[in-house]
Design a protein around this motif. Structure first.
Motif, mmCIF file in Angstrom:
data_model
loop_
_atom_site.group_PDB
_atom_site.id
_atom_site.type_symbol
_atom_site.label_atom_id
_atom_site.label_comp_id
_atom_site.label_asym_id
_atom_site.label_seq_id
_atom_site.Cartn_x
_atom_site.Cartn_y
_atom_site.Cartn_z
ATOM 1 N N GLY A 1 57.684 39.372 46.274
ATOM 2 C CA GLY A 1 56.845 40.087 45.320
ATOM 3 C C GLY A 1 55.538 39.345 45.129
ATOM 4 O O GLY A 1 55.520 38.106 45.101
ATOM 5 N N VAL A 2 54.446 40.081 45.047
ATOM 6 C CA VAL A 2 53.136 39.484 44.817
ATOM 7 C C VAL A 2 52.445 40.225 43.681
ATOM 8 O O VAL A 2 52.824 41.347 43.325
ATOM 9 C CB VAL A 2 52.247 39.506 46.082
ATOM 10 N N VAL A 3 51.421 39.587 43.124
ATOM 11 C CA VAL A 3 50.730 40.120 41.956
ATOM 12 C C VAL A 3 49.247 40.308 42.270
ATOM 13 O O VAL A 3 48.581 39.367 42.720
ATOM 14 C CB VAL A 3 50.867 39.176 40.745
ATOM 15 N N ILE A 4 48.749 41.509 42.046
ATOM 16 C CA ILE A 4 47.303 41.733 41.984
ATOM 17 C C ILE A 4 46.946 41.626 40.508
ATOM 18 O O ILE A 4 47.216 42.534 39.719
ATOM 19 C CB ILE A 4 46.917 43.094 42.572
ATOM 20 N N CYS A 5 46.387 40.481 40.145
ATOM 21 C CA CYS A 5 46.115 40.151 38.741
ATOM 22 C C CYS A 5 44.622 40.282 38.483
ATOM 23 O O CYS A 5 43.808 39.538 39.050
ATOM 24 C CB CYS A 5 46.593 38.724 38.438
ATOM 25 N N VAL A 6 44.267 41.232 37.637
ATOM 26 C CA VAL A 6 42.863 41.510 37.314
ATOM 27 C C VAL A 6 42.530 40.865 35.974
ATOM 28 O O VAL A 6 43.250 41.053 34.987
ATOM 29 C CB VAL A 6 42.616 43.028 37.265
ATOM 30 N N THR A 7 41.459 40.100 35.953
ATOM 31 C CA THR A 7 41.049 39.397 34.744
ATOM 32 C C THR A 7 39.533 39.500 34.573
ATOM 33 O O THR A 7 38.805 39.738 35.542
ATOM 34 C CB THR A 7 41.427 37.903 34.799
ATOM 35 N N PRO A 8 39.037 39.298 33.346
ATOM 36 C CA PRO A 8 37.587 39.234 33.164
ATOM 37 C C PRO A 8 37.006 38.037 33.918
ATOM 38 O O PRO A 8 37.631 36.978 34.021
ATOM 39 C CB PRO A 8 37.431 39.061 31.650
ATOM 40 N N HIS A 9 35.816 38.245 34.442
ATOM 41 C CA HIS A 9 35.130 37.201 35.206
ATOM 42 C C HIS A 9 33.637 37.455 35.049
ATOM 43 O O HIS A 9 33.224 38.588 34.781
ATOM 44 C CB HIS A 9 35.545 37.272 36.680
ATOM 45 N N PRO A 10 32.801 36.424 35.159
ATOM 46 C CA PRO A 10 31.360 36.659 35.025
ATOM 47 C C PRO A 10 30.880 37.788 35.937
ATOM 48 O O PRO A 10 31.145 37.793 37.135
ATOM 49 C CB PRO A 10 30.758 35.310 35.437
ATOM 50 N N GLY A 11 30.216 38.769 35.350
ATOM 51 C CA GLY A 11 29.706 39.909 36.100
ATOM 52 C C GLY A 11 30.628 41.096 36.140
ATOM 53 O O GLY A 11 30.255 42.152 36.652
ATOM 54 N N GLY A 12 31.847 40.974 35.605
ATOM 55 C CA GLY A 12 32.766 42.105 35.614
ATOM 56 C C GLY A 12 34.185 41.651 35.847
ATOM 57 O O GLY A 12 34.488 40.459 35.811
ATOM 58 N N LEU A 13 35.069 42.591 36.094
ATOM 59 C CA LEU A 13 36.469 42.271 36.339
ATOM 60 C C LEU A 13 36.655 41.793 37.775
ATOM 61 O O LEU A 13 35.906 42.169 38.681
ATOM 62 C CB LEU A 13 37.339 43.496 36.093
ATOM 63 N N ALA A 14 37.693 40.959 37.967
ATOM 64 C CA ALA A 14 37.952 40.406 39.291
ATOM 65 C C ALA A 14 39.446 40.249 39.493
ATOM 66 O O ALA A 14 40.216 40.101 38.539
ATOM 67 C CB ALA A 14 37.250 39.059 39.456
ATOM 68 N N ALA A 15 39.865 40.282 40.758
ATOM 69 C CA ALA A 15 41.255 40.028 41.129
ATOM 70 C C ALA A 15 41.374 38.596 41.634
ATOM 71 O O ALA A 15 40.458 38.066 42.279
ATOM 72 C CB ALA A 15 41.705 41.003 42.207
ATOM 73 N N ILE A 16 42.510 37.989 41.339
ATOM 74 C CA ILE A 16 42.750 36.595 41.713
ATOM 75 C C ILE A 16 43.387 36.530 43.097
ATOM 76 O O ILE A 16 44.395 37.184 43.365
ATOM 77 C CB ILE A 16 43.667 35.903 40.693
ATOM 78 N N LEU A 17 42.791 35.726 43.967
ATOM 79 C CA LEU A 17 43.383 35.372 45.249
ATOM 80 C C LEU A 17 43.550 33.859 45.310
ATOM 81 O O LEU A 17 42.833 33.128 44.604
ATOM 82 C CB LEU A 17 42.525 35.830 46.425
ATOM 83 N N ILE A 18 44.475 33.422 46.121
ATOM 84 C CA ILE A 18 44.655 31.983 46.308
ATOM 85 C C ILE A 18 44.580 31.651 47.788
ATOM 86 O O ILE A 18 44.844 32.490 48.648
ATOM 87 C CB ILE A 18 45.990 31.487 45.717
#
Length: 209
Positions: A38-55
């Motif tokens: 299982g993996v997570v597309i996690c959307v969070t606030p970030h400078p300039g708008g919303l962003a998804a976290i990648l590692i």
């Protein structure tokens, strides 16, 4: 593409939940030798708008140094959401409840023998990231604007007649399937409101480990 979906967290959560609820996701059935992750597309606030976290994964173990979404192998008895959220906590220190899951996309049948289940979350207050050095080399954010841009997906013809998807997230930052396929489906279903499938997407040889 601009608008509240890409910049306003409540608007994103409302739209994403509605579009995922209306999306008839495809599940990979159990089969001998099949493993699940299982993996997570996690959307969070970030400078300039919303962003998804990648590692970028740590340079050890499975998928060493590869781009990925937070997540990993399910433990016995776990659902995809339970396992993905556990891995999100273990890898990045983000502890979320199952009720915070907005929905799920298609299982991706990876050539490594895993069926990978992506879930989508957008926590209101995720708190600081605490990456585990044992599992995570670095953490990166890709803006939803970039994911939705027309020139982000690129289809590269292959000698066998197929096409290889490249998700071009920034100069020098290209992500292929499986992660690229799941990001592409997230873009199509959640950001653009279109139904799309990814099960047949080609994977580079070096992702088949």
């Amino acid at each position: 593409m601009t608008g509240p979906l890409l910049h306003d967290l409540p608007a994103f959560r409302e739209t994403a939940a509605a579009r995922l609820a209306a999306f008839p996701r495809t599940a990979v059935p159990d089969a001998p030798g099949l493993r699940r992750a299982g993996v997570v597309i996690c959307v969070t606030p970030h400078p300039g708008g919303l962003a998804a976290i990648l590692i970028k994964r740590a340079y050890r173990g499975r998928n060493a140094g590869q781009w990925g979404l937070p997540g990993g192998v399910l433990e016995d008895g776990e659902t995809a959401a339970q396992g993905a959220l556990r891995e999100l906590d273990e890898e990045l220190g983000l502890r979320l409840e199952p009720a915070e899951v907005l929905g799920a996309l298609d299982d991706f049948p990876a050539s490594s023998g895993f069926a990978i289940s992506p879930i989508v979350v957008a926590p209101a207050d995720p708190g600081p990231l605490r990456p585990s050095p044992d599992e995570v080399h670095s953490v990166h954010h890709v803006s939803l604007e970039r994911l939705a841009a027309d020139d982000t997906p690129r289809w590269v013809p292959q000698l066998d007649g197929g096409e290889l998807l490249q998700m071009r997230l920034a100069p020098g930052w290209v992500v292929h399937a499986p992660t690229g396929a799941m990001l592409w489906q997230f873009r199509e279903v959640v950001l653009l409101g279109r139904h799309a499938r990814v099960a047949g997407f080609l994977q580079p040889d070096w992702t088949r480990r």
